[in-house]
Design an enzyme around this catalytic site. Sequence first.
Site, short mmCIF file in Angstrom:
data_model
loop_
_atom_site.label_atom_id
_atom_site.label_comp_id
_atom_site.label_asym_id
_atom_site.label_seq_id
_atom_site.Cartn_x
_atom_site.Cartn_y
_atom_site.Cartn_z
N PRO A 31 107.45 62.58 -53.24
CA PRO A 31 106.37 62.36 -54.22
C PRO A 31 106.80 62.87 -55.59
O PRO A 31 107.31 63.99 -55.70
CB PRO A 31 105.22 63.20 -53.66
CG PRO A 31 105.86 64.20 -52.75
CD PRO A 31 107.09 63.55 -52.21
N GLN A 109 99.96 60.47 -51.70
CA GLN A 109 99.85 61.94 -51.70
C GLN A 109 98.57 62.35 -52.42
O GLN A 109 98.32 61.94 -53.56
CB GLN A 109 101.06 62.60 -52.37
CG GLN A 109 101.02 64.12 -52.13
CD GLN A 109 102.05 64.92 -52.89
OE1 GLN A 109 102.15 64.80 -54.11
NE2 GLN A 109 102.81 65.73 -52.19
N ALA A 186 101.57 72.13 -51.11
CA ALA A 186 102.79 72.82 -51.56
C ALA A 186 102.78 73.07 -53.06
O ALA A 186 101.82 72.80 -53.77
CB ALA A 186 104.00 71.96 -51.17
N TYR A 189 99.95 74.23 -56.09
CA TYR A 189 98.66 73.60 -56.41
C TYR A 189 97.55 74.20 -55.53
O TYR A 189 97.79 75.14 -54.78
CB TYR A 189 98.78 72.08 -56.29
CG TYR A 189 99.77 71.54 -57.30
CD1 TYR A 189 99.47 71.55 -58.68
CD2 TYR A 189 101.03 71.09 -56.92
CE1 TYR A 189 100.39 71.10 -59.62
CE2 TYR A 189 101.97 70.64 -57.87
CZ TYR A 189 101.63 70.65 -59.22
OH TYR A 189 102.55 70.22 -60.16
N ARG A 237 102.12 68.65 -46.70
CA ARG A 237 103.35 69.16 -47.32
C ARG A 237 103.24 70.66 -47.58
O ARG A 237 102.22 71.14 -48.07
CB ARG A 237 103.61 68.45 -48.65
CG ARG A 237 104.99 68.76 -49.23
CD ARG A 237 105.29 67.97 -50.51
NE ARG A 237 106.68 67.57 -50.52
CZ ARG A 237 107.45 67.53 -51.61
NH1 ARG A 237 106.97 67.84 -52.79
NH2 ARG A 237 108.70 67.16 -51.54
N GLY A 307 117.28 68.96 -52.58
CA GLY A 307 118.69 69.07 -52.92
C GLY A 307 119.59 67.97 -52.39
O GLY A 307 120.81 68.09 -52.50
C1 LIG Z 1 109.50 64.45 -62.02
C2 LIG Z 1 109.09 65.12 -60.73
C3 LIG Z 1 107.77 65.03 -60.32
C4 LIG Z 1 107.35 65.63 -59.12
N1 LIG Z 1 106.05 65.47 -58.71
C5 LIG Z 1 105.68 65.89 -57.48
C6 LIG Z 1 104.40 65.56 -56.94
O1 LIG Z 1 103.59 64.85 -57.54
N2 LIG Z 1 104.10 66.03 -55.70
C7 LIG Z 1 104.97 66.80 -54.98
O2 LIG Z 1 104.66 67.21 -53.86
N3 LIG Z 1 106.21 67.10 -55.47
C8 LIG Z 1 106.58 66.64 -56.67
N4 LIG Z 1 107.86 66.88 -57.12
C9 LIG Z 1 108.81 67.59 -56.26
C10 LIG Z 1 109.67 66.59 -55.48
O3 LIG Z 1 108.87 65.89 -54.53
C11 LIG Z 1 110.79 67.32 -54.73
O4 LIG Z 1 110.23 68.26 -53.87
C12 LIG Z 1 111.77 68.03 -55.66
O5 LIG Z 1 112.19 67.17 -56.71
C13 LIG Z 1 113.00 68.51 -54.88
O6 LIG Z 1 113.64 67.43 -54.25
P1 LIG Z 1 115.03 66.83 -54.84
O7 LIG Z 1 116.00 67.97 -54.82
O8 LIG Z 1 115.39 65.71 -53.95
O9 LIG Z 1 114.72 66.40 -56.25
C14 LIG Z 1 108.28 66.32 -58.34
C15 LIG Z 1 109.61 66.41 -58.76
C16 LIG Z 1 110.02 65.81 -59.93
C17 LIG Z 1 111.47 65.88 -60.32
#
Ligand SMILES: Cc1cc2nc3c(=O)[nH]c(=O)nc-3n(C[C@H](O)[C@H](O)[C@H](O)COP(=O)(O)O)c2cc1C
Length: 372
Positions: A31, A109, A186, A189, A237, A307
């Site tokens: 998300p 979500q 998570a 929030y 989550r 990651g």
């Molecule tokens: C631009 C951006 C917006 C995000 N918005 C949300 C969100 O709306 N809900 C959520 O649970 N996590 C959100 N996240 C967290 C991501 O879902 C994810 O947990 C985080 O980027 C780590 O994963 P990655 O290493 O693959 O980027 C966001 C991350 C980014 C980069």
Amino acid sequence: MDRKMTTTKEILFKPSKLGKLEASNKLAVAPMTRVSANEDGTVGPLMKEYYEGYADGGFGLIITEGLYTDKLFSQGYRKQPGISSVKQANSWRPIVESVQQKGAIIIAQLMHAGALSQYNPFANTAMAPSEVQPLGEQMPFYYGDGPYRLPRSLTTSDIKEVVEGFVFSSLLAKQAGFNGVEIHGANGYLLDQFLTQYTNLRTDEYGGDLVNRLRIFKEIIEAVRQSVGQDFIVGVRFSQKKVNDLDYEWPEGESAAETTFKLMRECGVDYIHTTEPVLSVPAFEGSASLASLAKRISGLPIIANGGVVEPQLAINVIGNGNADFVSIGKAALANQDWPNLVKRSEDTNMFDFAMLAPIADLENSKRYLKNM
Ligand SMILES: Cc1cc2nc3c(=O)[nH]c(=O)nc-3n(C[C@H](O)[C@H](O)[C@H](O)COP(=O)(O)O)c2cc1C
């Protein structure tokens, strides 16, 4: 260990069960808030093109950005989409239909920002479990500036309205054709504010020990499940870290994981989505990762996040049986076709935060990708 050595990328492309459905592979879009909705919380053609890009790119599962759940205190960001009215929900129909036609499962979500609300046209205060000043500062790339507001604490009847918001928005998501909902527990929030010791100073049944701090999760999940029935996916989550606190660890350590993930199973969720900075690192000193604890304790399908850039980390976590899906965030922003590229053994683009500057919206990302 042996399995890890011999596992290849093919494992990522095996179908995998989620609730009563089967995803075409084990690769999910994490998300990601894109602050690209209309001011009234509806979504339009640019969002359709964006989500379609992931389905075309080979992702079997798409989890939308966090959608606000009511017209009270849930909205967190300017231009965040909502799912608090029929009009908002219906605006998702073309997106949902299109990505499903392309073979992907799509889950909405559901998010209540609580104390981290940076913008909310429906209310002039932020609400939280307790009146605690949030750490850190508002996020500029979501139109925020300066310190967070000091929130007011929710009364018991406000909490009932929060629960009702999640239930109503789940029903709207179901009517709009989504395959399921993910309850956002998570990243700092509202629900995570209940779970976290230092943001929950309540002395009623929603504060104190872990079971009390998880009560709102239980109430929401059970009420949502009762309303949407068994055929609609309901996930949740969890994280330890927060957008405004990258150091927090569950103070009860592994026993928190035991209590939390066991309770989630009892509440009737179809999956647990864990997010950590790197999905494979021990959650607590000397323990397994949060994903593998969730797997062992709940026995449910697990989506592990954090990651993944190259496929190997994803192959390991799935190959070791520690998760059923991996969700990919930043690497998916830079490569909407990450699954197809990996399948064909082609190089992927590196993610660059410039993609999200100065505002993390679709226009800026599109401009960045065009100029690459
Ligand atoms: C631009 C951006 C917006 C995000 N918005 C949300 C969100 O709306 N809900 C959520 O649970 N996590 C959100 N996240 C967290 C991501 O879902 C994810 O947990 C985080 O980027 C780590 O994963 P990655 O290493 O693959 O980027 C966001 C991350 C980014 C980069």
